[in-house]
Design a protein around this motif. Structure first.
Motif, PDB file in Angstrom:
ATOM      1  N   ARG A   1       0.845  -1.197   0.000  1.00 10.86           N
ATOM      2  CA  ARG A   1       0.000   0.000   0.000  1.00 10.86           C
ATOM      3  C   ARG A   1       0.881   1.247   0.000  1.00 10.86           C
ATOM      4  NH1 ARG A   1      -0.731   1.964   5.362  1.00 10.86           N
ATOM      5  NH2 ARG A   1       0.103   0.545   6.951  1.00 10.86           N
ATOM      6  N   LEU A   2       0.377   2.279  -0.627  1.00  9.80           N
ATOM      7  CA  LEU A   2       1.159   3.493  -0.833  1.00  9.80           C
ATOM      8  C   LEU A   2       1.239   4.332   0.442  1.00  9.80           C
ATOM      9  CD1 LEU A   2       2.615   5.534  -2.660  1.00  9.80           C
ATOM     10  CD2 LEU A   2       0.363   6.400  -3.346  1.00  9.80           C
ATOM     11  N   GLY A   3       2.426   4.803   0.738  1.00  6.94           N
ATOM     12  CA  GLY A   3       2.623   5.732   1.847  1.00  6.94           C
ATOM     13  C   GLY A   3       3.677   6.762   1.475  1.00  6.94           C
ATOM     14  N   ILE A   4       3.369   8.030   1.696  1.00  9.08           N
ATOM     15  CA  ILE A   4       4.299   9.114   1.359  1.00  9.08           C
ATOM     16  C   ILE A   4       4.660   9.856   2.639  1.00  9.08           C
ATOM     17  CG2 ILE A   4       4.673  11.186  -0.028  1.00  9.08           C
ATOM     18  CD1 ILE A   4       2.425  10.241  -1.868  1.00  9.08           C
ATOM     19  N   ILE A   5       5.937   9.954   2.911  1.00  5.57           N
ATOM     20  CA  ILE A   5       6.414  10.758   4.038  1.00  5.57           C
ATOM     21  C   ILE A   5       6.973  12.047   3.467  1.00  5.57           C
ATOM     22  CG2 ILE A   5       8.161  10.942   5.835  1.00  5.57           C
ATOM     23  CD1 ILE A   5       7.729   8.082   6.518  1.00  5.57           C
ATOM     24  N   VAL A   6       6.369  13.151   3.866  1.00  5.72           N
ATOM     25  CA  VAL A   6       6.751  14.458   3.342  1.00  5.72           C
ATOM     26  C   VAL A   6       7.531  15.212   4.415  1.00  5.72           C
ATOM     27  CG1 VAL A   6       5.930  16.631   2.378  1.00  5.72           C
ATOM     28  CG2 VAL A   6       4.717  14.509   1.855  1.00  5.72           C
TER      29      VAL A   6
ATOM     30  N   VAL B   1       4.442  -1.243   3.760  1.00  6.09           N
ATOM     31  CA  VAL B   1       4.122  -0.061   2.950  1.00  6.09           C
ATOM     32  C   VAL B   1       5.178   0.145   1.868  1.00  6.09           C
ATOM     33  CG1 VAL B   1       4.017   2.473   3.030  1.00  6.09           C
ATOM     34  CG2 VAL B   1       2.775   1.123   4.712  1.00  6.09           C
ATOM     35  N   ASP B   2       4.728   0.559   0.694  1.00 13.53           N
ATOM     36  CA  ASP B   2       5.619   1.027  -0.361  1.00 13.53           C
ATOM     37  C   ASP B   2       5.850   2.512  -0.070  1.00 13.53           C
ATOM     38  OD1 ASP B   2       7.097   1.211  -2.664  1.00 13.53           O
ATOM     39  OD2 ASP B   2       5.381   1.180  -4.024  1.00 13.53           O
TER      40      ASP B   2
ATOM     41  N   GLY C   1      12.979  -0.773   9.125  1.00 17.57           N
ATOM     42  CA  GLY C   1      13.012  -1.904   8.209  1.00 17.57           C
ATOM     43  C   GLY C   1      11.674  -2.542   7.920  1.00 17.57           C
ATOM     44  N   LYS C   2      10.574  -1.915   8.359  1.00 19.44           N
ATOM     45  CA  LYS C   2       9.239  -2.509   8.182  1.00 19.44           C
ATOM     46  C   LYS C   2       8.629  -2.303   6.794  1.00 19.44           C
ATOM     47  CE  LYS C   2       9.023  -4.003  12.437  1.00 19.44           C
ATOM     48  NZ  LYS C   2      10.300  -3.444  12.940  1.00 19.44           N
ATOM     49  N   PRO C   3       8.944  -1.211   6.067  1.00 16.67           N
ATOM     50  CA  PRO C   3       8.303  -1.014   4.758  1.00 16.67           C
ATOM     51  C   PRO C   3       8.673  -2.108   3.757  1.00 16.67           C
ATOM     52  CG  PRO C   3       9.280   1.034   5.545  1.00 16.67           C
ATOM     53  CD  PRO C   3       9.776  -0.059   6.446  1.00 16.67           C
ATOM     54  N   LYS C   4       7.781  -2.323   2.798  1.00 19.41           N
ATOM     55  CA  LYS C   4       8.061  -3.260   1.712  1.00 19.41           C
ATOM     56  C   LYS C   4       9.232  -2.754   0.883  1.00 19.41           C
ATOM     57  CE  LYS C   4       6.199  -4.591  -2.778  1.00 19.41           C
ATOM     58  NZ  LYS C   4       7.005  -3.608  -3.533  1.00 19.41           N
ATOM     59  N   SER C   5       9.245  -1.458   0.603  1.00 18.70           N
ATOM     60  CA  SER C   5      10.333  -0.830  -0.136  1.00 18.70           C
ATOM     61  C   SER C   5      10.410   0.638   0.256  1.00 18.70           C
ATOM     62  CB  SER C   5      10.131  -0.962  -1.656  1.00 18.70           C
ATOM     63  OG  SER C   5       8.980  -0.258  -2.056  1.00 18.70           O
ATOM     64  N   ILE C   6      11.566   1.238   0.045  1.00 21.43           N
ATOM     65  CA  ILE C   6      11.763   2.656   0.364  1.00 21.43           C
ATOM     66  C   ILE C   6      12.348   3.347  -0.864  1.00 21.43           C
ATOM     67  CG2 ILE C   6      12.957   4.335   1.810  1.00 21.43           C
ATOM     68  CD1 ILE C   6      13.098   2.259   4.016  1.00 21.43           C
TER      69      ILE C   6
END
Length: 397
Positions: free
Chosen positions: A15-20, A85-86, A127-132
């Protein structure tokens, strides 16, 4: 430019997640809103399926903070789950407007401070996100990309550091030297050129352009900018010229050899609109010197086009150059911090890249190809045909 929905027939794995980061707050909100609107409009017969849970949201921005202790030390906090999260981290390392307090004294944030916050956010994700994916429109330390004598290789070291921390992809715009990606050969690195966005901004800013070899010319201010200038000239089907800098290599001033003169290679610029293309406007001295030389050679109007407008010595020199008729328009993107004073200048044109970044994020989250997005040739040709007919272009639908 809207997403090609044929690319989005599958559900993203993460699922999509954006950190701004606060340095990109305004740009991040625009990007988020584009993706929210696109996904609400996207027709799918499987919306009720459990695997679509979290696909449509009111925002994809994950709440986060980068706070400071009284000593100036910092910590990052992510206030929501990022497991699976992606994750996309968006930051502008050149935003000097941010401040923090050190023992009662106000400090402006430097590129080092903002880069440090990026690493803290990666660390907070644990280290929890699917990808960074780290999106740095201006690549951190990209001006220190090569070694002359005993110098540090800061940009290569930073990329390797991010890679070792678990970053899978780095997205940047108009890198000073894209070969720096050789420092992380097994990781994703996309150097994005906003040529299409520049063409749109140029065509919207001026309604009497004659885009042909008799009336327009693209100028590279130095040999380092030739590749982007050649592409720009080819898609516009106009001629190209180049200045090269004669330097005094016996002296070093502010870490570089001072420029003695600008020499021109190319056809006549008499009575032609000229487009000076470069990756950045730092102090602006070099750009204005080139504009002055072009006007001395009989150029009609001078357009300065650059991905990053930093204006480190202020705006007075550009104000004066505009009053004297040396420059007609200056076009830079909103990928870096823009002061209210800059946005209010009559000679300045803001080139918005938020929709472009949103399209890249949406496509990458779906694990769709971005090759067609990175190649804007056909879209530019359509815009030029539209301009030839109407002397302007419409807003994207």
């Amino acid at each position: 430019m809207k997403p090609d929905d044929s690319k989005f027939l599958t559900v993203p794995v993460g699922r999509l997640g954006i950190i701004v980061h606060p340095s990109c707050a305004e740009l991040g909100k625009k990007i988020d809103q584009y993706i929210v609107n696109w996904r609400k409009e996207r027709d799918s017969s499987h919306r009720s399926n459990v695997v679509f849970h979290g696909y449509e949201k009111d925002t994809y921005i994950i709440p986060s903070t980068c706070s400071r202790f009284g000593t100036g030390e910092a910590k990052a906090l992510i206030s929501d789950s990022v497991r699976g999260v992606d994750m996309y981290i968006l930051a502008d390392v050149l935003n000097y407007s941010l401040e923090y307090t050190v023992c009662g004294h106000k400090n402006h944030m430097s590129p080092d401070d903002i880069y440090g916050d990026i690493k803290r956010l990666i660390g907070a994700a644990s280290g929890k996100p699917k990808s960074i994916t780290v999106i740095m429109p201006f690549l951190y330390e990209s001006r220190q990309h090569k070694r002359n004598s005993r110098e540090s290789l800061d940009c290569a070291f930073a990329l390797q550091e991010l890679s070792n921390m678990g970053v899978d992809n780095v997205l940047t715009f108009d890198a000073h030297d894209p070969r720096v990606q050789n420092a992380i050969p097994l990781k994703g690195f996309d150097n994005i050129m906003p040529t299409y966005q520049f063409v749109k901004a140029l065509l919207r800013s001026t309604d009497d352009l004659q885009i042909d070899r008799e009336h327009m010319m693209v100028i590279s201010p130095d040999e380092g900018a030739m590749q982007r200038a050649i592409y720009f000239a080819n898609v516009l089907e106009v001629d190209i010229g180049m200045f090269y800098k004669r330097r005094d290599y016996s002296v070093i001033v502010d870490g570089r050899n001072p420029i003695v003169a600008h020499e021109f290679l190319g056809d006549s610029v008499v009575d032609k609109d000229v487009l000076i293309i470069d990756d950045m406007i730092s102090s602006g001295e070099s750009m204005l010197d080139v504009a002055r030389e072009l006007k001395r050679r009989g150029a009609k109007r001078v357009f300065c086009i650059s991905t990053f407008g930093m204006f480190t010595n202020g705006l007075d020199s550009f104000d004066k150059a505009h009053e004297e008729g040396l420059i007609y328009k200056v076009i830079t993107t909103n990928s870096t911090y823009q002061t209210p004073e800059l946005l209010s200048r009559p000679w300045y044109v803001n080139c918005d890249i938020s929709k472009y970044i949103a399209l890249l994020i949406d496509s990458m989250n779906h694990e769709a190809s971005i090759s067609s997005i990175l190649d804007p040739h056909d879209r530019i040709k359509k815009r030029l045909a539209e301009y030839e007919q109407y002397h302007t272009i419409k807003e994207d639908l």
